[in-house]
Motif scaffolding. Structure first.
Motif, mmCIF file in Angstrom:
data_model
loop_
_atom_site.group_PDB
_atom_site.id
_atom_site.type_symbol
_atom_site.label_atom_id
_atom_site.label_comp_id
_atom_site.label_asym_id
_atom_site.label_seq_id
_atom_site.Cartn_x
_atom_site.Cartn_y
_atom_site.Cartn_z
ATOM 1 N N TYR A 40 0.755 -0.318 8.908
ATOM 2 C CA TYR A 40 1.200 -1.072 8.033
ATOM 3 C C TYR A 40 0.408 -0.499 6.552
ATOM 4 O O TYR A 40 0.500 -0.786 5.790
ATOM 5 N N ALA A 41 -0.551 -0.052 6.686
ATOM 6 C CA ALA A 41 -1.029 0.665 5.610
ATOM 7 C C ALA A 41 -1.376 1.278 5.364
ATOM 8 O O ALA A 41 -0.816 1.820 4.020
ATOM 9 N N LEU A 42 -0.572 2.029 6.821
ATOM 10 C CA LEU A 42 -0.105 3.895 5.775
ATOM 11 C C LEU A 42 1.741 3.710 5.223
ATOM 12 O O LEU A 42 1.372 3.906 4.091
ATOM 13 N N PHE A 43 2.185 2.702 5.227
ATOM 14 C CA PHE A 43 3.287 1.915 4.743
ATOM 15 C C PHE A 43 3.366 1.636 3.019
ATOM 16 O O PHE A 43 4.006 1.732 1.979
ATOM 17 N N GLN A 44 2.229 0.786 3.419
ATOM 18 C CA GLN A 44 1.690 0.187 1.856
ATOM 19 C C GLN A 44 1.034 1.155 1.136
ATOM 20 O O GLN A 44 0.875 1.011 -0.032
ATOM 21 N N GLU A 45 0.423 2.716 1.488
ATOM 22 C CA GLU A 45 0.047 3.737 0.776
ATOM 23 C C GLU A 45 -1.474 2.808 0.305
ATOM 24 O O GLU A 45 -2.097 3.091 -0.248
ATOM 25 N N ILE A 46 -2.273 2.788 1.544
ATOM 26 C CA ILE A 46 -3.205 1.906 1.411
ATOM 27 C C ILE A 46 -4.346 2.435 2.781
ATOM 28 O O ILE A 46 -4.905 2.949 3.696
ATOM 29 N N PHE A 47 -5.101 3.792 1.676
ATOM 30 C CA PHE A 47 -5.840 4.803 2.613
ATOM 31 C C PHE A 47 -7.337 4.527 2.303
ATOM 32 O O PHE A 47 -8.204 5.034 3.079
ATOM 33 N N SER A 48 -7.673 3.249 1.943
ATOM 34 C CA SER A 48 -9.053 3.246 1.310
ATOM 35 C C SER A 48 -9.182 1.671 2.394
ATOM 36 O O SER A 48 -8.317 0.511 1.893
ATOM 37 N N THR A 49 -10.749 1.912 3.784
ATOM 38 C CA THR A 49 -11.017 -0.255 4.537
ATOM 39 C C THR A 49 -11.032 -1.039 2.812
ATOM 40 O O THR A 49 -10.892 -1.966 3.002
ATOM 41 N N ARG A 50 -11.425 -0.771 1.560
ATOM 42 C CA ARG A 50 -12.100 -1.752 0.069
ATOM 43 C C ARG A 50 -10.268 -2.029 0.203
ATOM 44 O O ARG A 50 -10.461 -2.557 0.138
ATOM 45 N N HIS A 51 -9.854 -1.395 0.135
ATOM 46 C CA HIS A 51 -8.441 -1.899 -0.592
ATOM 47 C C HIS A 51 -7.798 -2.188 0.464
ATOM 48 O O HIS A 51 -7.031 -2.969 0.278
#
Length: 283
Positions: A40-51
């Motif tokens: 899911y994080a990859l689909f949402q372009e979220i590569f940072s754990t903090r974000h």
């Protein structure tokens, strides 16, 4: 959110049961919800754990929909990003096989693409047609629709031909560049009922003896190059240099392959065509 629906449709309990061993030790977040979150994080372009944690804090329905009983901690997410590359490799193979049962691909096209990172201590020197590089490699196969079928992640010094049989799939035809023009690979292709079409490797008999590239291969060879470019530019945004270490980089890159497979299956079931345009599900 369509990304949630795609993730939950691909990462199922049946799939996890086929690749994971029974959990040992104290109870915790299971592999099912962990892989759903990473995808899911990859689909949402979220590569940072903090974000990612900020994203979940504002959207409790997301972690609930993914199957979590509580929002995960930063320490847990950081750990998950470094330990599931082997399992994801197996999942990519299974999902690729499921995709081929839906849409009977005619071609398996083999290739590798460099994942350069001059600052990663676990990288190795390798060579491509453009020259030397330091880092890692993604060895992958795709069909004529640019959908990945199988994938293996290695250090940069691993020869393409040594990974060919790991990314072969039983289609009518198999194609690839000159790196795969060996008798062993051709034999493996014929053993699974496929007809091999490879660019002729002139090194053994000299350039004067070089044969022309088969016309059928010329038409589809670009598909695997386009798939590699799509994975690196549109799915990953060249962000693999943000993580260090073989396992962390392999997990991230292989997740991009799985995300592309998931998109193709979802769109084929919904529209009748295996589109891999990830921009349509990102928000």
């Amino acid at each position: 959110m369509e990304a949630l629906n795609i993730v939950n449709a691909i990462i199922t309990e049946k799939l996890i049961a086929s690749v994971a061993e029974p959990r040992k030790g104290p109870p915790g977040h299971g592999l099912l919800v962990v892989l759903r979150l990473l995808l899911y994080a990859l689909f949402q372009e979220i590569f940072s754990t903090r974000h990612l944690l900020k994203h979940l804090a504002k959207r409790a329905f997301v972690w609930q929909c993914l199957g979590f009983k509580s929002s995960p901690s930063k320490r847990s997410v950081d750990r998950w990003k470094k330990k599931h590359d082997i399992i994801i490799t197996r999942i990519v193979e299974i999902v690729g096989r499921d995709y081929q049962q839906l849409l009977h691909s005619e071609w398996t096209i083999l290739d590798s693409t460099p994942i350069p990172d001059n600052e990663d201590p676990e990288g190795k020197w390798g060579y491509t047609s453009r020259g030397p590089f330091f880092g890692f490699k993604l060895h992958a196969s795709c069909d004529e629709y640019q959908v990945p079928l199988r994938a293996v992640f290695t250090t940069g010094n691993v020869y393409d031909s040594t990974q060919a049989e790991k990314i072969l799939t039983p289609t009518e035809r198999v194609g690839g560049d000159a790196a795969y023009d060996t008798q062993e690979i051709k034999k493996a292709c014929r053993a699974q009922g496929s007809k091999p079409y490879f660019v002729h490797n002139p090194r053994r008999k000299g350039k004067a003896a070089k044969k022309k590239t088969p016309k059928l291969l010329k038409k589809v060879r670009v598909c695997v190059e386009q798939m590699n470019g799509f994975l690196k530019e549109h799915v990953l945004h060249y962000c693999w240099t943000r993580v260090k270490g073989f396992a962390a980089k392999a997990t991230l890159v292989l997740l991009s392959v799985l995300a592309t497979q998931a998109l193709a299956i979802w769109n084929f079931k919904k529209f009748g065509y295996p589109s891999i345009r990830i921009s349509e599900v990102r928000c």
